[in-house]
Design a protein around this motif. Structure first.
Motif: not given
Ligand code: ADP
Length: 689
Positions: A585-590, A622-625, A637-639, A641-643, A648-655
């Motif tokens: 995620n850190a790689i993906k969102y920075s 990009i940080g998180i609101a 769940y996905r933020a 404002k995420v591009d 992404g599926f929004g399941i990584g953090l849940y898991l």
């Molecule tokens: P995915 O990344 O597949 O959307 P995740 O469950 O891993 O699903 O993350 C959920 C949401 O949390 C992401 O869609 C993103 O909006 C936010 N997020 C996760 N990691 C970061 C991060 N390092 N920086 C900013 N936003 C993040």
């Protein structure tokens, strides 16, 4: 001075006779002539010239004596020589006097020669006796009257109280009370109102009016509110004592206007138990009809009537409540079965329960739990050889005090069809803590179960179907990567590397999806073993640094050396999965080129043994609101404002959070939009139960 010495002894006799306090007279037996008499004798007789009668026969000397049969008695005494006496009365100037005449024979030489009459006045004694007799008679008659009155009262009370037996419906009870009272006192009008103290209202329960012996329809108002004036009924409600309103005494205004027919006398008797339960109203055409007997009878009955009314009201409220509850329960789609503890019989069952269990309602109502029909429909052992419990067993357990919630039970109906129900059973306790009933609530989850099975099958198939071609593609991509290319065909190399990278990404996604599915069915496997956490993390960060050229990685140790060991109980693969998810995620969102930090801070106990550890993954992305922070660990769940071009599926953090929790840990995030995010993981290192 005159002395008695010179007088011969026989001469004292006249002296004695003269002073004797009783009258004495001597009669000759031969012809009953008066021979002699002392002065007291004359004093007792109404004779003007006493001496003139000496020598006269008895009948002439005492004319009244003949009437009273005294002469006969004289003859008897004279002839038979026995004593006799007689009570005689005379009337002088209207006043009666009483005498006792005693006759004694006087014998000379063995012959009765005279009769001695001794007269004693008994007027005082006789009159006293007469008074006493009179008084006694009067008391007796009074006592008799009181007893008759009391008898009557008790009889009335018995009649009225007998009306309370076996009636539990308030109106019917009130009517029975009125009938009984009418039987005793025949009022022209009678009504019984139920009192509602809080609302200050009275509500008519029953009434009747009698005119010329004919029953007429009652005209009592159905409800009387306090504002309708100072009604005698309301006064009665507060005063506890019977109120008697007489037109002659209190004026016609004392009789409420609604009271028709207008009767001159109205009695209102409040019925007080613990509180005022009602008011009894009686109307009479004659004021004299209101007797002490009536008031005392009704006053004595009042507390019993109040108690019966209160009980009837309570019972009817309870019955209404029960009815309402049953109406609601009957509508529910969930099945409900209520069993009585005393008999183990089904006391209530709603239509849904009967439908789900495959019985007709009457078949279940009143049936004992161990009835063969209820038992026979179930097989103890199913095809898969798993012993399953019957739905009625859940109730039997509840009767023993065991509560079960969310239990899945197979129900095999009498027609052989099978459904799965989700049930909860619990004992129902009395105020004293005794089990009085047991209740089973269940719902049909057969369609859900089928869906679940289908989903499981789908994931198993999808997993297999997706992974097989992916493995093949991956294998070939790796093969192509190893093959020396002719010249340096950068496009070729880029294409192969992209294929390999995307394959890896896809494989990870499939893994995650599978894990989420497993999580839902609580089949996620975690295999803990005693491992060095620091070593694992070092290797992981090194691997990421090697394989990822887009970002830089820093490994920070706080309170530990690189050469240290952090032994703990955990599943190394799952910890790797946790940190990898955070790193990906850190790689993906920075943005490319940014630094990513992995940190470790162990906490030691006093024996310098690491108890738990804080891990973090910090990026400069990009940080998180703030509004997204509470939700990002939720499934899918996905933020906002995420591009969306970032896949992404929004399941990584849940898991990830589930995995952290299965290790007894906690995960949270800190960060601001555009200023990067830091994910913290707190993990215990010891063995968790
Ligand atoms: P995915 O990344 O597949 O959307 P995740 O469950 O891993 O699903 O993350 C959920 C949401 O949390 C992401 O869609 C993103 O909006 C936010 N997020 C996760 N990691 C970061 C991060 N390092 N920086 C900013 N936003 C993040």
């Amino acid at each position: 001075m005159k002395t008695t010495q010179n007088i011969p002894p026989r001469a004292f006799a006249p002296l004695m006779l003269e002073h004797l306090p009783i009258g004495v007279a001597l009669f000759d037996t031969h012809d009953l002539r008066l021979l002699a008499a002392n002065p007291r004798y004359w004093a007792h007789l109404p004779l003007q010239q006493p001496e003139a009668v000496i020598g006269l026969p008895l009948a002439e000397a005492l004319p009244s004596v003949a009437e009273q049969g005294v002469a006969d008695l004289f003859h008897t005494v004279a002839e038979q020589g026995v004593s006799a006496h007689i009570d005689v009365s005379t009337t002088e100037a209207g006043a009666k006097r009483y005498w006792n005449w005693k006759l004694d024979p006087v014998s000379e030489q063995g012959q009765v020669t005279a009769v001695l009459l001794t007269i004693t006045e008994t007027t005082e004694r006789v009159v006293a006796l007469q008074y006493a007799e009179l008084a006694r008679a009067e008391t007796l008659s009074q006592t008799h009257e009181t007893m008759v009155g009391e008898w009557q009262r008790l009889d009335y009370i018995e009649t009225i109280l007998a009306s309370l037996r076996n009636i539990s419906e308030p109106s019917a009870l009130a009517q029975a009370i009125l009938n009984a009272i009418s039987l005793c006192f025949s009022p022209q009008a009678i009504a019984l109102y139920s009192a509602f103290i809080e609302e200050e209202t009275l509500s008519l329960l029953a009434s009747s009016i009698q005119q010329n012996g004919q029953q007429e329809t009652a005209v009592f108002p159905l409800s009387i509110a306090a504002e309708s004036g100072t009604s005698p009924l309301h006064n009665a409600m507060h005063q506890r004592t019977p109120q008697v309103n007489k037109a002659s005494l209190h004026g016609q205004q004392a009789i409420p206007a609604w009271f028709t027919p207008a009767l001159p006398c109205i009695i209102s008797i409040p019925l007080w138990g613990k509180r005022c339960e009602g008011v009894l109203v009686l109307g009479f055409a004659e004021e004299e009809a209101v007797t002490e007997l009536l008031i005392s009878t009704l006053s004595e009955c009042a507390p019993y009537l109040a108690e019966a009314l209160a009980e009837a009201r309570l019972r009817s409220d309870l019955a209404n409540e029960q009815h309402r509850l049953h109406v609601v329960l009957d509508q529910l789609p969930e099945g409900i079965v209520l069993v009585e503890a005393r008999t183990s019989k089904i006391k209530y069952v709603n239509p849904s329960a009967a439908r789900l269990l495959g019985f007709a309602l009457p078949q279940l109502l009143g049936a004992p739990l161990n009835q063969s029909a209820l038992m026979a429909q179930q097989t103890l052992s199913r095809q898969d050889e798993k012993v399953v419990s019957r739905w009625n067993f859940a109730l039997i357990h509840a009767l023993w005090g065991k509560t079960t919630t969310g239990q899945e039970l197979p129900v095999i109906r009498p027609d052989g069809s099978e459904i799965i129900v989700l049930s909860s059973a619990t004992p129902v306790l009395s105020e004293g803590g005794l089990i009085t009933e047991a209740v089973l609530v269940f719902q049909d989850i057969t369609p859900l179960k089928q869906l679940e099975r289908q989903k499981q099958e789908f994931f198993a198939v999808a997993n297999h179907e997706l992974r097989t071609p992916l493995t093949t593609i991956m294998g070939f991509a790796e093969l192509l990567q190893m093959r020396p290319t002719e010249g340096s065909d950068t496009l070729y190399q880029y294409a192969v590397a992209s294929i390999a990278h995307e394959c890896e990404h896809l494989t990870r996604l499939i893994h995650d999806l599978l894990d989420v599915t497993r999580l839902e069915y609580a089949r996620l496997e975690v295999k803990r073993s005693y491992q060095d956490l620091l070593g694992l993390l070092k290797a992981l960060v090194a691997r990421f640094s090697q394989t990822t050229s887009t970002h830089q990685f820093v490994f920070t140790l706080d309170g530990a050396e690189l050469t240290d060991c952090l032994p703990g109980w955990f599943d190394p693969l799952r910890i790797e999965q946790i940190i990898s998810n955070l790193l990906n995620n850190a790689i993906k969102y920075s943005p490319v080129g940014k630094m990513i930090e992995v940190g470790v801070r162990p906490h030691y106990d006093i024996q310098n043994k690491a108890q738990d550890v804080l891990l973090w993954v910090k990026d400069n992305g990009i940080g998180i609101a703030q509004e997204d922070i509470p939700h990002i660990f939720e499934r899918f769940y996905r933020a906002s404002k995420v591009d969306r071009s970032i896949s992404g599926f929004g399941i990584g953090l849940y898991l990830t959070r589930k995995l952290v929790q299965t290790h007894g840990g906690r995960i949270w995030v800190e960060g601001q939009p555009e200023q990067g995010s830091t994910f913290f993981v707190h993990l215990p290192l010891g063995m968790i139960s």
